[in-house]
Design an enzyme around this catalytic site. Sequence first.
Site, mmCIF file in Angstrom:
data_model
loop_
_atom_site.group_PDB
_atom_site.id
_atom_site.type_symbol
_atom_site.label_atom_id
_atom_site.label_comp_id
_atom_site.label_asym_id
_atom_site.label_seq_id
_atom_site.Cartn_x
_atom_site.Cartn_y
_atom_site.Cartn_z
ATOM 1 N N TYR A 39 8.415 9.888 -42.830
ATOM 2 C CA TYR A 39 7.560 9.592 -43.981
ATOM 3 C C TYR A 39 8.321 9.974 -45.263
ATOM 4 O O TYR A 39 9.482 10.377 -45.221
ATOM 5 C CB TYR A 39 6.246 10.361 -43.880
ATOM 6 C CG TYR A 39 5.217 9.737 -42.966
ATOM 7 C CD1 TYR A 39 3.926 9.491 -43.414
ATOM 8 C CD2 TYR A 39 5.517 9.384 -41.650
ATOM 9 C CE1 TYR A 39 2.956 8.921 -42.579
ATOM 10 C CE2 TYR A 39 4.578 8.821 -40.814
ATOM 11 C CZ TYR A 39 3.298 8.596 -41.285
ATOM 12 O OH TYR A 39 2.357 8.033 -40.451
ATOM 13 N N ARG A 52 3.040 17.949 -26.023
ATOM 14 C CA ARG A 52 2.546 17.959 -24.647
ATOM 15 C C ARG A 52 2.382 19.378 -24.113
ATOM 16 O O ARG A 52 2.946 19.752 -23.093
ATOM 17 C CB ARG A 52 3.453 17.133 -23.732
ATOM 18 C CG ARG A 52 3.711 15.716 -24.216
ATOM 19 C CD ARG A 52 4.005 14.749 -23.082
ATOM 20 N NE ARG A 52 2.801 14.524 -22.279
ATOM 21 C CZ ARG A 52 2.821 14.361 -20.952
ATOM 22 N NH1 ARG A 52 3.956 14.422 -20.292
ATOM 23 N NH2 ARG A 52 1.700 14.138 -20.301
ATOM 24 N N GLY A 86 -2.652 18.120 -29.587
ATOM 25 C CA GLY A 86 -3.165 16.900 -30.181
ATOM 26 C C GLY A 86 -4.062 16.161 -29.216
ATOM 27 O O GLY A 86 -5.268 16.369 -29.144
ATOM 28 N N ARG A 87 -3.450 15.306 -28.408
ATOM 29 C CA ARG A 87 -4.227 14.485 -27.480
ATOM 30 C C ARG A 87 -4.972 15.322 -26.437
ATOM 31 O O ARG A 87 -6.003 14.883 -25.919
ATOM 32 C CB ARG A 87 -3.299 13.476 -26.808
ATOM 33 C CG ARG A 87 -2.816 12.375 -27.754
ATOM 34 C CD ARG A 87 -1.674 11.587 -27.166
ATOM 35 N NE ARG A 87 -0.483 12.411 -27.043
ATOM 36 C CZ ARG A 87 0.584 12.076 -26.309
ATOM 37 N NH1 ARG A 87 0.586 10.935 -25.644
ATOM 38 N NH2 ARG A 87 1.634 12.858 -26.251
ATOM 39 N N CYS A 104 -10.419 8.117 -27.068
ATOM 40 C CA CYS A 104 -9.588 8.605 -25.973
ATOM 41 C C CYS A 104 -9.922 7.794 -24.735
ATOM 42 O O CYS A 104 -11.098 7.571 -24.425
ATOM 43 C CB CYS A 104 -9.853 10.092 -25.728
ATOM 44 S SG CYS A 104 -8.968 10.776 -24.294
ATOM 45 N N ALA A 109 -13.667 4.269 -12.337
ATOM 46 C CA ALA A 109 -14.916 3.823 -12.945
ATOM 47 C C ALA A 109 -16.116 4.373 -12.186
ATOM 48 O O ALA A 109 -17.084 4.846 -12.790
ATOM 49 C CB ALA A 109 -14.967 2.294 -12.984
#
Length: 496
Positions: free
Chosen positions: A176, A313, A335-336, A379, A410
């Site tokens: 950036y 991670r 983060g994730r 997510c 599922a």
Amino acid sequence: MKFERLFEPISIGKVNIKNRIAMAPMVPGGLVDHDGGFTQRAIDYYTERAFGGVGLIISGCTKVSEKVEPRTTLMFVNRRSISSFSELAESVHYYGTRIFIQLTAGLGSVIVGSVIDSGFKPVSASAIPAFWRPNVTARALTTEEVEEIVDAFGKAAQLLRAAGIDGIELHGHEGYLFDQFSTAIWNKRNDKYGGSLEDRLRFPIEVLNAIKDKAGKDFPVVYRYGLKHYMKGFRTGALPHEDYVEAGRDVAEGLEMAKLLEKAGFDGLHVDAGSYDSWYWAHPPTYQPHGCMVDMAAEAKKCVTIPVITVGRLGIPELAEKVVAEGKADIVALGRALLADPHWPRKAREGKVEEIRPCTGCHDGCLHREMYQFKPISCAINPATGRERLYTLGVVTQPQKVLIAGGGVAGMEAARVAAIRGCEVTLYEKGEKLGGHLIAGSVPDFKRDIKRLLDWYVIQLERLGVKIRLQVEVTPELIKKEKPDKIIIATGSTPI
């Protein structure tokens, strides 16, 4: 307590933080209003992570000026939006969590291609190719324009402190605008903002001084940057252990930066790696090992006395604890992992590691949704992310008997949700094991996180009392016999 070091308090400047867990900065795409403020969905999103026990939240990229570059989808500190920052601060403070706002000078040459296509001429430290449109050359900012941006940072910081924000992180990472100024491959200037490393760092250091002047010497400022870029050249990244010549910033210069930044008065460093040219590092996928950038923070920590935050991670609690216990970093940023499970800190503190829903590193529900589908952040394995209030799972007033055909991901998720809501659930799978495609998908070593997700589902279904019937095929006769109130067909897909 199992993770004692992870839950020790720490201070950045004079701001006390209750533990060593931070929420890493991620742009809450789609959760920003027209003025650049946080929507209620954004406040709910961050507040859920505070409720989950995180010590520090660092917001995503936030602009301070629109004079030289449009805001696009980023937050923007101004008098119209500042009330939402205040609301956010009050919400997370209720749970004892601190909030730092990540401020950016802009995207510069990495601004999205659609903005360039609309007629905007990108800006940068020097005349370099735009990342997303390499046939377009970015315009070098004038000295006066840079000085105007510096002044805007001071005014934004003054507003943020008045709104109750606890501190600031400057985004000097990932190629950036700050990074473009501080890196020789992008900065070819001959004014006071170009030349030696000290001069290339003049821009963020002047911003630091403007913030301290307007918001107070005791208002903490952290600098986030990549210790190493892993660049072979423009738009060409390097893989782990690859033999190549670094075209961007290498470790030696990154460590020298750490010393200069501490000397300048920054209160902490957030050490990362990579750039847009090497996204494999800036946004590590499932193929990258857990803790893939801890070594970067460990090297920086040897050079400075201010707190060092590491990222990359770190969603396995045992690893996060080890990083802090071994002194490789002072704070671990998730983060994730906090998208997948916002209550990660609380569950780790209570020793309920098996209850933590693991991130698989897929990027499908977060980065991919935001950048390529223009949808709000979420997510893939926790759809409540970004919809915390809307997707609250309340108990039904009239519990029903639910039959689910298919024990893939599922079917398991349907069973989990129905059981949480108070239903009597029976899950049928004609195979020998639960998991469906997750079973084959988890075989490679580099996809072991998928196996962790499968294990998590099995534990959840057992804990919730879901009845599992393996090697049983759902037939019309079985349905007539069981007489369920609801049937969910989750029999999966057939390869073409």
